[in-house]
Design an enzyme around this catalytic site. Structure first.
Site, PDB file in Angstrom:
ATOM      1  N   GLY A  90       0.373   5.548   0.791  1.00 46.84           N
ATOM      2  CA  GLY A  90      -0.429   6.704   1.145  1.00 46.84           C
ATOM      3  C   GLY A  90       0.297   7.989   0.808  1.00 46.84           C
ATOM      4  N   LYS A 101       3.769   0.010   8.669  1.00 37.87           N
ATOM      5  CA  LYS A 101       3.539   1.327   8.079  1.00 37.87           C
ATOM      6  C   LYS A 101       4.774   2.167   8.357  1.00 37.87           C
ATOM      7  CE  LYS A 101       0.360   5.233   7.874  1.00 37.87           C
ATOM      8  NZ  LYS A 101      -0.946   5.770   8.332  1.00 37.87           N
ATOM      9  N   ARG A 155     -11.511  10.863  11.169  1.00 34.80           N
ATOM     10  CA  ARG A 155     -11.379  11.872  10.128  1.00 34.80           C
ATOM     11  C   ARG A 155     -11.138  11.333   8.719  1.00 34.80           C
ATOM     12  NH1 ARG A 155      -7.070  15.953  11.178  1.00 34.80           N
ATOM     13  NH2 ARG A 155      -8.402  17.372  10.036  1.00 34.80           N
ATOM     14  N   ASN A 164     -10.185   2.253   4.153  1.00 33.75           N
ATOM     15  CA  ASN A 164      -9.706   2.161   5.535  1.00 33.75           C
ATOM     16  C   ASN A 164     -10.531   1.198   6.383  1.00 33.75           C
ATOM     17  OD1 ASN A 164      -7.524   3.831   5.179  1.00 33.75           O
ATOM     18  ND2 ASN A 164      -8.604   5.690   5.815  1.00 33.75           N
ATOM     19  N   GLY A 171       0.825  -1.191   0.000  1.00 26.40           N
ATOM     20  CA  GLY A 171       0.000   0.000   0.000  1.00 26.40           C
ATOM     21  C   GLY A 171       0.860   1.242   0.000  1.00 26.40           C
ATOM     22  N   VAL A 230       2.928   1.021   3.163  1.00 22.20           N
ATOM     23  CA  VAL A 230       2.554  -0.125   3.981  1.00 22.20           C
ATOM     24  C   VAL A 230       3.220  -1.345   3.368  1.00 22.20           C
ATOM     25  CG1 VAL A 230       0.682  -1.509   4.931  1.00 22.20           C
ATOM     26  CG2 VAL A 230       0.367   0.954   4.590  1.00 22.20           C
TER      27      VAL A 230
END
Length: 277
Positions: free
Chosen positions: A21, A41, A134, A140, A19, A26
């Site tokens: 971001g 992470k 948030r 997620n 992953g 990740v």
């Protein structure tokens, strides 16, 4: 992109990137002592003070909630040999609900309603612990060995006791509309309720409410959502009226008109039918 060969986490063997971001990767890794497969992470760059604070906030939020069955389990944290911080969580081989949507389209109502109730329960516990997520969205919500959805990625979480969180960080398609207001005063539980409602809508329809339907540049995307927030959410055929009522209230333009708490959202959805009309 940071080569995996330079990611040195003591006690872990890094296997592959799974992953990516805005600020972190990740990675799938294996704990060398237990042989357990985990997710790491890791920040891609050496962090400045603000990024270290954000990472520390994520760890604090995940640690408070890690025992909840619908929150991805936090296993450890530490620093790489080069000083970058990392978090270790359980590895969810089945991926996220965004992966499921991309592969198979909308999920069955009979599956979505109970699933959303469980996520709302986890969110209610987060709010009770003073944590605002948030960034609730299908990407997620990870599928664990025991649960169909577990809340993950507290990377932009805010602690109600701490006003240092980035004030406008969010994923536009799932962000509460008040975030676009000039006088926006920061994250609230009502903002999380909106994002949870938008996630429920996406799981039932295949895409979030007010989705533009095509890629847009950043400046046009903001303009699109400023306009779209003034229009009702598109109806969903065959979704029972009680479920649509929950969606309409949770996605209301006015935060004060939404469910006051994630627990209220949970209770309303728990009473809804799970068969399409």
């Amino acid at each position: 992109m940071t080569p995996l060969s330079v990611v040195k986490a003591p006690g872990y063997l890094v296997e592959k990137r799974i992953g990516r971001g805005a600020f972190a990767d990740v990675l799938r890794a294996r704990h060398e002592a237990s042989r357990r497969t985990v997710a790491l992470k890791v920040l891609r760059e050496q962090p400045d003070d603000a990024q270290r604070l954000r990472f520390a906030r994520e760890f604090a939020a995940a640690r408070r909630l890690s025992g909840h069955p619908n929150v991805v389990e936090l296993l450890a944290h530490g620093e790489l040999e080069d000083g970058r911080p990392y978090l270790v969580t359980e590895y969810c081989e089945a991926g996220s609900l965004a992966d499921r949507l991309a592969g198979a389209g909308p999920l069955p109502l009979a599956e979505v309603v109970p699933l959303a109730v469980k996520v709302a329960e986890a969110l209610a516990e987060a709010h009770g612990a003073g944590i605002l997520h948030r960034d609730i969205k299908p990407a997620n919500l990870l599928v664990t060995r025991d649960e169909p959805a577990a809340l993950a990625d507290f990377g932009i979480a805010a602690l109600t006791s701490d006003d240092a969180a980035p004030p406008r960080a969010a994923t536009p398609a799932y962000a509460p509309p008040e975030l676009l207001d000039a006088d926006y005063r920061g994250p609230t539980p009502a903002g999380d309720v909106y994002s949870l409602g938008a996630t429920l809508y996406a799981l039932l329809s295949g895409r979030p409410p007010h989705h533009p339907g095509r890629p847009l540049p950043a400046y046009a995307l903001r303009s699109h959502y400023v306009h779209a927030r003034e229009t009702p959410i598109p109806p969903l055929p065959d979704v029972p009226e009680p479920v649509m009522a929950v969606l309409h209230r949770s996605l209301h333009r006015d935060p004060a008109a939404r469910y006051a708490t994630a627990a209220g959202f949970r209770d309303a959805l728990r009473d809804c039918p799970t068969r399409r009309g």
